[in-house]
Motif scaffolding. Sequence first.
Motif, PDB file in Angstrom:
ATOM      1  N   ALA A  44       0.827  -1.209   0.000  1.00 33.41           N
ATOM      2  CA  ALA A  44       0.000   0.000   0.000  1.00 33.41           C
ATOM      3  C   ALA A  44       0.854   1.250   0.000  1.00 33.41           C
ATOM      4  N   ASP A  45       1.873   1.302   0.869  1.00 33.90           N
ATOM      5  CA  ASP A  45       2.696   2.509   0.879  1.00 33.90           C
ATOM      6  C   ASP A  45       3.603   2.582  -0.337  1.00 33.90           C
ATOM      7  N   ALA A  46       3.872   1.452  -0.996  1.00 32.15           N
ATOM      8  CA  ALA A  46       4.581   1.511  -2.279  1.00 32.15           C
ATOM      9  C   ALA A  46       3.727   2.238  -3.313  1.00 32.15           C
ATOM     10  N   VAL A  47       2.426   1.930  -3.339  1.00 32.49           N
ATOM     11  CA  VAL A  47       1.522   2.622  -4.261  1.00 32.49           C
ATOM     12  C   VAL A  47       1.434   4.100  -3.908  1.00 32.49           C
ATOM     13  N   GLU A  48       1.330   4.411  -2.615  1.00 31.86           N
ATOM     14  CA  GLU A  48       1.301   5.813  -2.181  1.00 31.86           C
ATOM     15  C   GLU A  48       2.489   6.585  -2.747  1.00 31.86           C
ATOM     16  N   HIS A  49       3.673   6.016  -2.590  1.00 29.44           N
ATOM     17  CA  HIS A  49       4.878   6.739  -3.017  1.00 29.44           C
ATOM     18  C   HIS A  49       5.017   6.766  -4.533  1.00 29.44           C
ATOM     19  N   ALA A  50       4.606   5.721  -5.210  1.00 30.96           N
ATOM     20  CA  ALA A  50       4.662   5.741  -6.668  1.00 30.96           C
ATOM     21  C   ALA A  50       3.801   6.868  -7.229  1.00 30.96           C
ATOM     22  N   LEU A  51       2.599   7.039  -6.672  1.00 32.17           N
ATOM     23  CA  LEU A  51       1.712   8.092  -7.160  1.00 32.17           C
ATOM     24  C   LEU A  51       2.224   9.467  -6.775  1.00 32.17           C
ATOM     25  N   ARG A  52       2.848   9.585  -5.606  1.00 27.43           N
ATOM     26  CA  ARG A  52       3.460  10.858  -5.231  1.00 27.43           C
ATOM     27  C   ARG A  52       4.589  11.214  -6.207  1.00 27.43           C
ATOM     28  N   MET A  53       5.405  10.236  -6.538  1.00 25.41           N
ATOM     29  CA  MET A  53       6.485  10.473  -7.496  1.00 25.41           C
ATOM     30  C   MET A  53       5.931  10.912  -8.849  1.00 25.41           C
ATOM     31  N   ALA A  54       4.867  10.252  -9.291  1.00 27.05           N
ATOM     32  CA  ALA A  54       4.278  10.591 -10.587  1.00 27.05           C
ATOM     33  C   ALA A  54       3.739  12.014 -10.601  1.00 27.05           C
ATOM     34  N   ARG A  55       3.068  12.404  -9.538  1.00 24.92           N
ATOM     35  CA  ARG A  55       2.513  13.759  -9.474  1.00 24.92           C
ATOM     36  C   ARG A  55       3.620  14.814  -9.432  1.00 24.92           C
ATOM     37  N   LEU A  56       4.668  14.539  -8.684  1.00 25.63           N
ATOM     38  CA  LEU A  56       5.768  15.494  -8.607  1.00 25.63           C
ATOM     39  C   LEU A  56       6.531  15.561  -9.916  1.00 25.63           C
ATOM     40  N   HIS A  57       6.684  14.427 -10.569  1.00 27.16           N
ATOM     41  CA  HIS A  57       7.408  14.378 -11.845  1.00 27.16           C
ATOM     42  C   HIS A  57       6.676  15.139 -12.936  1.00 27.16           C
ATOM     43  N   THR A  58       5.337  15.004 -12.967  1.00 24.67           N
ATOM     44  CA  THR A  58       4.559  15.629 -14.041  1.00 24.67           C
ATOM     45  C   THR A  58       4.011  17.002 -13.669  1.00 24.67           C
ATOM     46  N   GLY A  59       3.857  17.274 -12.370  1.00 28.59           N
ATOM     47  CA  GLY A  59       3.199  18.500 -11.942  1.00 28.59           C
ATOM     48  C   GLY A  59       1.701  18.481 -12.171  1.00 28.59           C
ATOM     49  N   ARG A  60       1.130  17.297 -12.304  1.00 27.08           N
ATOM     50  CA  ARG A  60      -0.292  17.151 -12.577  1.00 27.08           C
ATOM     51  C   ARG A  60      -0.991  16.493 -11.377  1.00 27.08           C
ATOM     52  N   PRO A  61      -2.313  16.699 -11.210  1.00 27.54           N
ATOM     53  CA  PRO A  61      -2.977  16.223  -9.998  1.00 27.54           C
ATOM     54  C   PRO A  61      -3.676  14.866 -10.085  1.00 27.54           C
ATOM     55  N   LYS A  62      -4.153  14.458 -11.253  1.00 24.55           N
ATOM     56  CA  LYS A  62      -5.073  13.322 -11.318  1.00 24.55           C
ATOM     57  C   LYS A  62      -4.372  11.990 -11.545  1.00 24.55           C
ATOM     58  N   VAL A  63      -5.019  10.943 -11.032  1.00 23.21           N
ATOM     59  CA  VAL A  63      -4.584   9.572 -11.256  1.00 23.21           C
ATOM     60  C   VAL A  63      -5.767   8.781 -11.787  1.00 23.21           C
ATOM     61  N   LEU A  64      -5.538   7.994 -12.822  1.00 21.57           N
ATOM     62  CA  LEU A  64      -6.565   7.119 -13.372  1.00 21.57           C
ATOM     63  C   LEU A  64      -6.274   5.684 -12.948  1.00 21.57           C
ATOM     64  N   SER A  65      -7.313   4.993 -12.500  1.00 22.86           N
ATOM     65  CA  SER A  65      -7.157   3.593 -12.127  1.00 22.86           C
ATOM     66  C   SER A  65      -8.425   2.836 -12.493  1.00 22.86           C
ATOM     67  N   ALA A  66      -8.324   1.530 -12.494  1.00 25.66           N
ATOM     68  CA  ALA A  66      -9.407   0.691 -13.001  1.00 25.66           C
ATOM     69  C   ALA A  66     -10.390   0.283 -11.909  1.00 25.66           C
ATOM     70  N   TYR A  67     -11.663   0.143 -12.307  1.00 27.53           N
ATOM     71  CA  TYR A  67     -12.578  -0.641 -11.497  1.00 27.53           C
ATOM     72  C   TYR A  67     -12.062  -2.080 -11.502  1.00 27.53           C
TER      73      TYR A  67
END
Length: 451
Positions: free
Chosen positions: A119-142
């Motif tokens: 779970a915290d691996a996912v937390e940090h991966a998404l934090r890295m992605a947001r900081l890298h791109t400067g964008r806010p949204k994340v898309l994920s699947a049902y």
Amino acid sequence: MTPQPSPQAGAAVKAADRAHVFHSWSAQELIDPLAVAGAEGSHFWDYEGKRYLDFSSGLVYTNIGYQHPKVVAAIQEQAARMTTFAPAFAVEARSKAARLIAERTPGDLDKIFFTNGGADAVEHALRMARLHTGRPKVLSAYRSYHGGTQQAVNVTGDPRRWASDSGTAGVVHFWAPFLYRSRFYAETEEQECARALEHLETTIAFEGPGTVAAIVLETIPGTAGIMMPPAGYLAGVREICDKYGIVFVLDEVMAGFGRTGTWFAADLYDVVPDLMTFAKGVNSGYVPLGGVAISAEIAATFAERPYPGGLTYSGHPLACAAAVATINVMAEEGVVEHAARLGAEVVEPALRELAERHPSVGEVRGTGMFWALELVRNRETREPLVPYNATGQAATPMSAFAASAKAHGLWPFVNMNRTHVVPPCNVSEAELKEGLAALDTALSVADEYTQ
């Protein structure tokens, strides 16, 4: 090891649990946890001396089974040498674990950020992605599961998200391909793939490509039902991410480290994400450990800019020593190849034969030691055996199925309308056949609820 019955000791363990342990994902007064006395290999046993063949691998993490002597010895040796040390230092076990993981990840995912779990691996991966791109949204699947912490549970696409979803997490869900229950009225895998990719790109267009930091997918969704992506789908998502400058995150927490008969499920699809999360099988769950494998481009973002995140126990020496030993055991003992062979030669033929004989089995799908049976009331209409997110009386058919499996010495992994076949990746062929025979008996109970 032969279990020695000790009902009195078991009663004491159970009493202390019921008095003081607060269990996850549970109504505390409605559960009856089994008191476990010991475990070894592919089995565990209770204080009455009853043995169970574990077809759930704990929570799909004991990829090399319980109590592997080489991993136990490695933990003991590390504890004698250095039990713990702060993450800002270079420590041998941490360095070795990072190197061994990086040698097996696809492409240029050569930098490893260690966490305490998936779970915290996912937390940090998404934090890295947001900081890298400067964008806010994340898309994920049902039909997905990414963890129970705040961001991870919000990108999750099953009912466990609902209680924590306030609509403010910056998460947008979309439908990933699943032909058996297609949301795209597809009749073939090719149609399902093409229409799912079109749906994803349309979702991005309407959300605004410049607002989307990441798309996160389980390479093969696990808890939601081991839904194998059709050929070309993950490659298509990779192309969409490249087109719009979106970070592609693959969650391999459940599918990684031999579970699919490959080191990572991404290897089956010849796709390289920008970030990959892992946990569970990295050290067979012996000591909590997870992490993010990071591409060169994203790592460069933080070359001279501090990454604003960390954990006290990041790369804990005991956990990393267990990872080193586990990876070495898997390589030396051919565990990955073993999982691939048994999956193809034993599990798949047996499950397909069961599906022919049991009307409760709607579909069989999987690979390696990663399989699921979709259970239904009616094969023609594909009506699920129990309603979506069923509880109480509505869940009776699945409860009866699980109870029958346990009565015959098989501990199943069940979720909604599915039973998973996920034993340790080094399970013996004899043990596997023993478990499949017990599964056959339990399915007869599920058949009683079919139409």
